[in-house]
Design a protein around this motif. Structure first.
Motif, mmCIF file in Angstrom:
data_model
loop_
_atom_site.group_PDB
_atom_site.id
_atom_site.type_symbol
_atom_site.label_atom_id
_atom_site.label_comp_id
_atom_site.label_asym_id
_atom_site.label_seq_id
_atom_site.Cartn_x
_atom_site.Cartn_y
_atom_site.Cartn_z
ATOM 1 N N LYS B 432 -5.198 -10.441 -6.286
ATOM 2 C CA LYS B 432 -4.950 -9.023 -6.578
ATOM 3 C C LYS B 432 -4.768 -8.223 -5.286
ATOM 4 C CE LYS B 432 -4.984 -5.315 -9.259
ATOM 5 N NZ LYS B 432 -3.641 -4.775 -9.363
ATOM 6 N N LYS B 433 -5.594 -8.556 -4.301
ATOM 7 C CA LYS B 433 -5.500 -7.845 -3.026
ATOM 8 C C LYS B 433 -4.169 -8.169 -2.331
ATOM 9 C CE LYS B 433 -9.571 -7.363 -0.956
ATOM 10 N NZ LYS B 433 -10.710 -7.611 -0.060
ATOM 11 N N ASP B 436 -1.503 -6.125 -4.145
ATOM 12 C CA ASP B 436 -1.636 -4.689 -3.848
ATOM 13 C C ASP B 436 -1.249 -4.366 -2.403
ATOM 14 O OD1 ASP B 436 -2.440 -4.163 -6.373
ATOM 15 O OD2 ASP B 436 -4.567 -3.988 -5.928
ATOM 16 N N THR B 437 -1.409 -5.339 -1.521
ATOM 17 C CA THR B 437 -1.019 -5.117 -0.126
ATOM 18 C C THR B 437 0.493 -5.234 0.043
ATOM 19 O OG1 THR B 437 -3.145 -6.003 0.595
ATOM 20 C CG2 THR B 437 -1.397 -5.908 2.252
ATOM 21 N N PRO B 440 3.277 -2.130 -1.956
ATOM 22 C CA PRO B 440 3.730 -0.867 -1.334
ATOM 23 C C PRO B 440 4.745 -1.083 -0.214
ATOM 24 C CG PRO B 440 1.330 -0.945 -1.464
ATOM 25 C CD PRO B 440 1.825 -2.304 -1.840
ATOM 26 N N GLU B 443 7.952 -1.701 -1.861
ATOM 27 C CA GLU B 443 8.452 -0.441 -2.443
ATOM 28 C C GLU B 443 9.191 0.388 -1.394
ATOM 29 O OE1 GLU B 443 5.335 0.385 -6.123
ATOM 30 O OE2 GLU B 443 5.043 1.447 -4.231
ATOM 31 N N LYS B 462 0.423 -8.428 7.077
ATOM 32 C CA LYS B 462 -0.732 -7.789 6.430
ATOM 33 C C LYS B 462 -1.427 -8.688 5.408
ATOM 34 C CE LYS B 462 0.261 -2.997 7.332
ATOM 35 N NZ LYS B 462 0.661 -1.698 6.831
#
Lengths: 299, 473
Positions: B432-433, B436-437, B440, B443, B462
């Motif tokens: 999940k991390k 989520d990293t 964005p 995007e 990252k």
């Protein structure tokens, strides 16, 4: 040698009543807030994913936080959102309160309507504003288009997402308006009458009487508004989930994500302390500047 | 403007948003059907609803043969807690299952817990911390490895061994990796489905183009997506939706056909910036930014959780076979489904499904097994009539019951038997991390702020440190 003042029976009775009335809050705070606050201090020094035994890591979470670019990005977003929502909110609601304070017919109805957005549920507000801020079909861009202006992408744009959320935050500021109204009605009429006798016009009366007399109320709304804005995250979570591209990843949302999505409780507690420090710092700055513009009538 | 007019204007400004939202029929048209949820009263003696009448359930239950196991029923009354994520409609069906289960096993009392999916993990992680997990627990495929690694779950192998008629071959073996560790199986799938290429037949007919089929490659998909894109604003038709983003199954759907991956198989190294993955991601970005053939972030803003495909605004979509239930019930457009396209490195699709797990702390493991065994048996799937039963022997009956065309049901079974697998689907604790990293950053590429190369490099930079959290002792 100074004289020791002996409390009068009336003062003692007032003190007893004060402690009686304040005791439910104190008990609630000790039981439900002080405990978690103390736990958060301890948690910030451990690593804990809820499933394994907590592991003491000293200041590692703080070191990690300082070196975490997303943390600093979230701080920037939080401050931007806080400044925007407080500046716009305080100004706009003050102007509205001035209007609602006018002795007009249907005044009660007007006041009720202005307060209504405050009682709309958060989720409904979020869905409503998703509609309003839509780049193509949203109300705001449609209005702008009627003036020949092409509106921005709002929540879909990195640059305009925070301003969009700021606009939304102002819509539900009915409580602030109520506080302003109470303040406006507390200004003695004699001050306006004296100013009128001195030949002061509307603007002079507003600037030299209304604003100074209201400055403690404005100050209160600025301080509480900032504290609320710096902790905001629920509507932002619903509306943007921190996007696009982390543009609306405010600190509250970042804490929520680490605590309840990644179950990284130690780091989430550390981030919570960063929020606490941020709130204290911003509030301290405001208090230090207050002496320059806040007028207390009886001070 | 006088004060009264100013005040009226302010009031109008405050109420206009509400009125404008009420008047926006486009939003109503695109909104998803409301999902029923929340508590409801279910008659414990005759559980039923309009969707699931008790009499029909009773009849169906009697017509099914319930499986046997050598695990004995408890000698005295025991209570097991079963926690699942369901909506109000499904909850009635589950209550009916429990009702008939208790008739077959009078010494087992069942305490049901139902929570919305988005609150489920938080709730039960907190319970895990308090040492009070239920006996039987729903598990999303991406959660299970974390719970296994932390000794929260009990393997079911010993119980399968005690159940001679348990047909392991009836479950797609390549889709069980999420629930296995060190040779032990910790969960049994509640459902299992591959992803397929869905298409809107009406839009293809209108464009005069042939429907997608097994021969399609991703080149053909890109080319057709460009041709199918037309119009603007609310009436725009997209060739494909949605744009691929970093997600647990990004590799299995979009990168492995090109020989690329998001992470390596052990989820310890980022590969998304390697040339083959870069090629695939770059082509999708071109389709978005140059061809405008997939919806942008702005265009998707109001379509939160409602895919343009479902509202007739996109010609093609790659999604799970579970979508067929929803599509079969709508009459707005004709649809079809086929194999996912091939890439230069072949054809790949994820087999994904959630599971029921038995918790290590359960004090009534035998009773928990009896429940899991029947709930996840072929008869259990047929009773619940779910769209994507993990047991293949239940597929045809369920497809017929819910109105899925027979040829589409056969397609799903063929894909599961042939090439669908759990390979490439993220499942380790940091998944999940990681998503989520990376999301964005991607995007920002989708917004045209950074190039594909910069985005993929930043993702690699990252995400790499996060992968240390995937090391399970």
């Amino acid at each position: 040698m100074t004289a020791v003042s002996v409390p009068t029976p009336l003062a003692r009775r007032e003190a007893r009543r004060f402690h009686l009335f304040v005791s439910p809050w104190v008990v609630g705070f000790v039981l439900f807030s002080a405990g978690p606050i103390l736990a958060a201090i301890v948690l910030s020094f451990i690593q804990w994913n809820l499933l394994q035994a907590p592991k003491w890591v000293g200041f590692a979470n703080y070191v990690r936080m300082v070196n975490d670019p997303e943390f600093w990005e979230s701080i920037g977003n939080t401050v931007e959102y806080g400044l925007g929502s407080v500046a716009l909110g305080v100004t706009f609601t003050f102007l509205l309160a001035l209007l609602l304070n006018q002795p007009l017919r249907f005044q009660g109805l007007f006041r009720t309507v202005m307060y209504l957005p405050s009682v709309v549920s958060g989720l409904a507000t979020a869905l409503l504003w998703l509609n309003i801020l839509h780049p193509d079909y949203g109300l705001i861009n449609k209005v702008l288009a009627s003036f020949g202006i092409q509106g921005p992408g709002w929540l879909a744009s990195q640059e305009w997402a925070i301003p969009g959320l700021v606009l939304m935050s102002v819509w539900g500021a009915g409580n602030t308006i109520v506080i302003y109204l109470a303040g406006l009605q507390g200004i003695p009429r004699t001050l306006y009458e004296a100013a009128e006798i001195d030949g002061a016009g509307w603007w002079r009366r507003f600037w030299s009487v209304t604003v100074p007399m209201m400055s403690p109320v404005i100050f209160f709304n600025v301080v509480t508004g900032f504290i609320a804005a710096l902790q905001s995250y629920v509507l932002i979570l619903v509306m943007t989930e921190g996007g696009p591209g982390n543009a609306t990843m405010v600190l509250g949302l970042y804490i929520y994500r680490h605590a309840f999505v990644y179950f990284d409780m130690g780091y989430a507690a550390t981030l919570s302390w960063a929020m606490f420090v941020l709130v204290i710092a911003v509030t301290a700055i405001q208090f230090s500047l207050a002496g320059r513009w806040v007028h207390y009538e009886f001070k | 403007m006088n004060r009264r007019q100013m005040l009226a204007l302010a009031v109008a400004a405050a109420t206009a948003p509400v009125l404008s939202a009420c008047a926006d029929t486009r939003q109503q048209k695109q909104a998803a059907a409301p999902v029923q949820s929340g508590a409801q009263l279910i008659d414990p003696d005759r559980p039923g609803s309009d969707a699931w009448p008790f009499e029909a359930a009773e009849q169906l239950n009697s017509s099914l043969t319930w499986p046997k196991t050598n695990v004995a029923d408890p000698a005295s009354k025991v209570t097991i807690t079963v926690a699942m994520t369901t909506d109000a409609v499904t909850e009635v069906r589950n209550a009916q299952f429990d009702f008939f289960f208790k008739k077959r096993h009078p010494n087992i009392e069942i305490k049901r817990e139902s929570s919305p999916f988005d609150q489920f993990l938080t709730k039960y992680m907190a319970q895990a911390a308090g040492g009070t997990l239920p006996d039987v627990l729903y598990n999303h495929y991406s959660w299970t490895q974390n719970l296994i690694a932390n000794q929260m779950l009990h393997p079911v192998d010993e119980y399968i061994a005690k159940t001679p008629e348990f047909d392991m071959e009836d479950i797609p073996q390549r889709g069980l990796g999420y629930f296995k560790r060190d040779g032990k199986l910790y969960g049994l799938p509640t459902d299992m489905a591959p992803k397929l290429l869905f298409y809107n037949k009406d839009l293809f007919d209108k464009a005069g183009l042939d429907y997608p089929d097994e021969s399609w490659t991703f080149d053909k998909l890109f080319e057709t997506a460009r041709k199918m894109t037309s119009g603007s604003g609310a009436g725009k038709i997209y060739g494909f939706s949605p744009m691929p983003v970093p997600a647990p199954d990004l590799s299995a759907v979009f990168l492995m056909p090109f020989g690329g991956r998001f992470l390596d198989a052990s989820e310890s190294k980022v590969l998304i910036n390697e040339p083959k993955a870069r090629e695939a991601m770059g082509r999708w970005l071109d389709l978005l930014l140059k061809d405008k053939a997939v919806p942008s972030l702005a265009e998707l803003q109001l379509l939160e959780k409602v895919d343009p495909f479902k509202t007739g605004h996109a010609a093609m979509l790659i999604n799970g076979a579970w979508l067929m239930l929803e599509l079969s019930k709508q009459k707005a457009f004709k649809w079809g489904a086929t194999h996912v396209p091939k890439g230069p490195d072949g054809r790949f699709t994820p087999a994904v499904g959630s599971a029921l797990v038995m918790t290590a702390a359960s004090k009534n493991k035998d009773a928990a097994w009896l429940y899991m065994h029947e709930f996840l048996s072929s008869s259990g799937y047929k009773f619940r009539q779910i769209t994507s039963p993990a047991r293949q022997s239940a597929w045809d009956a369920n497809a017929k019951a819910v109105g899925i065309p027979a040829e589409t049901a056969k397609l799903v079974k063929d894909v599961l038997a042939d090439y669908a697998s759990d390979d490439g689907v993220l499942r380790l604790p940091a998944n999940k991390k990681v998503v989520d990293t990376a999301k964005p950053i991607w995007e920002r590429a989708m917004l045209g702020k950074i190039s594909v190369d910069d985005a993929l490099k930043e993702i690699a930079d990252k995400v790499t440190p996060i992968l240390a959290e995937n090391k399970i002792a």
